[in-house]
Design an enzyme around this catalytic site. Structure first.
Site, PDB file in Angstrom:
ATOM      1  N   SER A  85       0.902  -1.226  -0.108  1.00  0.00           N
ATOM      2  CA  SER A  85      -0.010  -0.022  -0.020  1.00  0.00           C
ATOM      3  C   SER A  85       0.895   1.329  -0.095  1.00  0.00           C
ATOM      4  O   SER A  85       1.977   1.336  -0.003  1.00  0.00           O
ATOM      5  CB  SER A  85      -1.055  -0.135   1.210  1.00  0.00           C
ATOM      6  OG  SER A  85      -0.112   0.388   2.220  1.00  0.00           O
ATOM      7  N   LYS A  86       0.277   2.429   0.067  1.00  0.00           N
ATOM      8  CA  LYS A  86       0.845   3.554   0.185  1.00  0.00           C
ATOM      9  C   LYS A  86       2.042   3.738   0.988  1.00  0.00           C
ATOM     10  O   LYS A  86       2.993   4.440   1.014  1.00  0.00           O
ATOM     11  CB  LYS A  86      -0.083   4.859   0.254  1.00  0.00           C
ATOM     12  CG  LYS A  86      -0.729   5.073  -0.808  1.00  0.00           C
ATOM     13  CD  LYS A  86      -0.304   6.589  -1.397  1.00  0.00           C
ATOM     14  CE  LYS A  86      -0.759   6.874  -2.857  1.00  0.00           C
ATOM     15  NZ  LYS A  86       0.248   6.734  -3.952  1.00  0.00           N
ATOM     16  N   ARG A  87       1.695   3.161   2.269  1.00  0.00           N
ATOM     17  CA  ARG A  87       2.777   3.417   3.040  1.00  0.00           C
ATOM     18  C   ARG A  87       3.987   2.641   3.030  1.00  0.00           C
ATOM     19  O   ARG A  87       5.117   2.902   3.542  1.00  0.00           O
ATOM     20  CB  ARG A  87       2.204   2.044   4.310  1.00  0.00           C
ATOM     21  CG  ARG A  87       1.243   2.665   5.390  1.00  0.00           C
ATOM     22  CD  ARG A  87       0.819   2.160   6.672  1.00  0.00           C
ATOM     23  NE  ARG A  87       0.580   0.486   6.293  1.00  0.00           N
ATOM     24  CZ  ARG A  87       1.212  -0.383   6.499  1.00  0.00           C
ATOM     25  NH1 ARG A  87       2.314  -0.447   7.080  1.00  0.00           N
ATOM     26  NH2 ARG A  87       0.872  -1.738   6.082  1.00  0.00           N
ATOM     27  N   GLY A 115       5.420   3.065  -0.098  1.00  0.00           N
ATOM     28  CA  GLY A 115       6.047   3.789  -1.083  1.00  0.00           C
ATOM     29  C   GLY A 115       5.049   3.892  -2.187  1.00  0.00           C
ATOM     30  O   GLY A 115       3.961   4.047  -2.030  1.00  0.00           O
TER      31      GLY A 115
END
Ligand code: GLU
Length: 419
Positions: free
Chosen positions: A203-205, A207
């Site tokens: 996920s976005k976390r 990168g």
């Protein structure tokens, strides 16, 4: 004829995980001489956006994974879907909402078991009693994902459904519908998930997740495709560096892993550097039209990202370079000064003839300084590099001398002598 589809919902930008799904479908189709089609599942009117559809289309295009047919928009098939709701109602396989809303429920078989014929996971068995009757038309009058996907896949002649294993729980529900509608079952291949380094779903976390971000960061489509192919699949010959054509030749579902893969940015960067090295100079030049060809040639093998190119080319064009205090100390030593003076005296002589001749003369000049001074090579090379670039490493000195040009070399030597 094998026919597969990639069926993204345009509720966000093209995600790197979705690209892996698209890629496996594409490679499978190409390997077997089949067809790869795109269906935009834009039925969630609240979350679907035309700009996400545009992002998905341009991303696939950039990666070279274009659909063999014009994309199908699921929203345009609404009437068709609703006809099949009526059909199931008429046949008594579905019933209206007892509470009177427009919702329609599909009768799930009460007992027995359902087996998913899965080419990656093997047969997966579900007990039918674990499933409740399913909503096929919602109270707002629209059909559900499981219903629309079955109709579209069957009516579009899809033979293999390759998608993320997060869909496994939907598959038995879809199989009930295939059976009730009298459609032949396709083959399924549920592919493992992509996880971040902490083993949670990517996920976005972790990168960048959108393909556009990778493009902006300087990754080549060839590197992304090569890297994603290796996430959950290994070629029979164990090779790592492959282009799309080779991937199409080698890919099949029998070597898709059953277990999840971890996204490894370092490996993607490594592959990107390899792809950049393998690019022809012309291809690289067309990606960096603003940079000088001779400079590109010299920095090409040192690039990890395409965006490194303007950065690395900068040392050749900067008007003024600044030395750190530590560098100034190195430039001030007596041996360094002697090297700079020798070079200053003879530098004019290298700037004539073809560029190759100039490189040769530059090399001879450097070698002659080593010889004349009796210094170790490092005592000559290192201060020269610092004087000319204010950096520890970079292109060979002969390239620096020639490509910087007479004026800049003299100016920078003068600067270094002024420290
Ligand atoms: N639109 C669905 C998704 O993006 C498609 C799932 C499928 O491949 O059946 O998750």
């Amino acid at each position: 004829m094998i026919r597969v589809r990639f069926a993204p919902s345009p509720t966000g930008n093209l995600h790197i995980g979705s690209v892996r799904t698209a890629l496996f479908n594409y490679l499978f189709a190409r390997h077997h001489g089949g067809q790869f089609v795109l269906r935009i599942e834009d039925t969630d009117l609240e979350r679907s956006r035309p700009e996400y559809t545009a992002d998905i289309l341009s991303g696939l295009d950039w990666l070279g994974l274009a659909s063999d047919e014009p994309p199908v928009y699921q929203s345009s098939r609404r009437e068709l879907h609703l006809e099949y709701v009526e059909k199931l109602l008429k046949e008594g396989r579905a019933y209206p909402d007892p509470e009177g809303s427009p919702a329609v429920f599909f009768r799930v078989p009460a007992d027995g078991a359902t087996v998913i014929p899965d080419l990656v996971k093997g047969g997966i068995v579900f007990q039918n009693k674990d499933f409740k009757d399913q909503v096929i038309r919602k109270s707002d009058g629209s059909v559900t994902y499981n219903f629309a996907v079955v109709l579209d896949d069957a009516l579009m002649g899809i033979t293999h459904i390759i998608r993320g294993e997060d869909h496994i729980s939907n598959t038995p529900k879809q199989i009930f519908l295939y059976n009730a509608l009298g459609f032949a079952l396709p083959q399924f291949a549920h592919i493992p998930m992509i996880l971040g380094t902490d083993r949670s779903k990517l996920s976005k976390r972790h990168g960048a997740t959108s393909i556009n971000e990778y493009k902006k960061d300087g990754f080549l489509p060839e590197a992304i495709v090569n890297y994603l192919a290796l996430l959950g699949w290994t070629p029979p010959d164990g090779s790592e560096l492959m282009n799309l054509t080779e991937l199409c030749q080698k890919f099949d579902l029998d070597r898709v892993s059953k277990s999840n893969s971890i996204f490894d940015l370092e490996k993607l960067r490594w592959l990107n550097a390899q792809k950049l090295k393998n690019l022809s100079l012309e291809a690289l030049q067309s990606l960096c039209p603003e940079l000088n060809t001779e400079i590109l040639k010299v920095i090409k093998d040192d690039l990890v990202l395409l965006t490194d190119a303007p950065e690395k080319a900068k040392i050749f064009t900067l008007h003024k370079i600044e030395y750190t205090d530590e560098q100034k100390a190195e430039l001030k030593t007596a041996s360094a000064r002697q090297v700079f003076r020798e070079l200053q005296e003879k530098i004019d002589s290298i700037y004539n003839g073809s560029i190759e001749e100039q490189y040769n003369k530059a090399q001879e000049l450097i070698d002659s300084i080593v010889k004349n001074t009796g210094f170790k090579k490092g005592q000559v090379f290192h201060p020269l590099r610092v004087a000319l670039t204010a950096q520890k490493s970079g292109p060979g000195l002969k390239f620096l001398l020639v490509l910087l040009g007479k004026e800049k070399v003299k100016e920078r030597l003068q600067n270094a002598l002024g420290c």
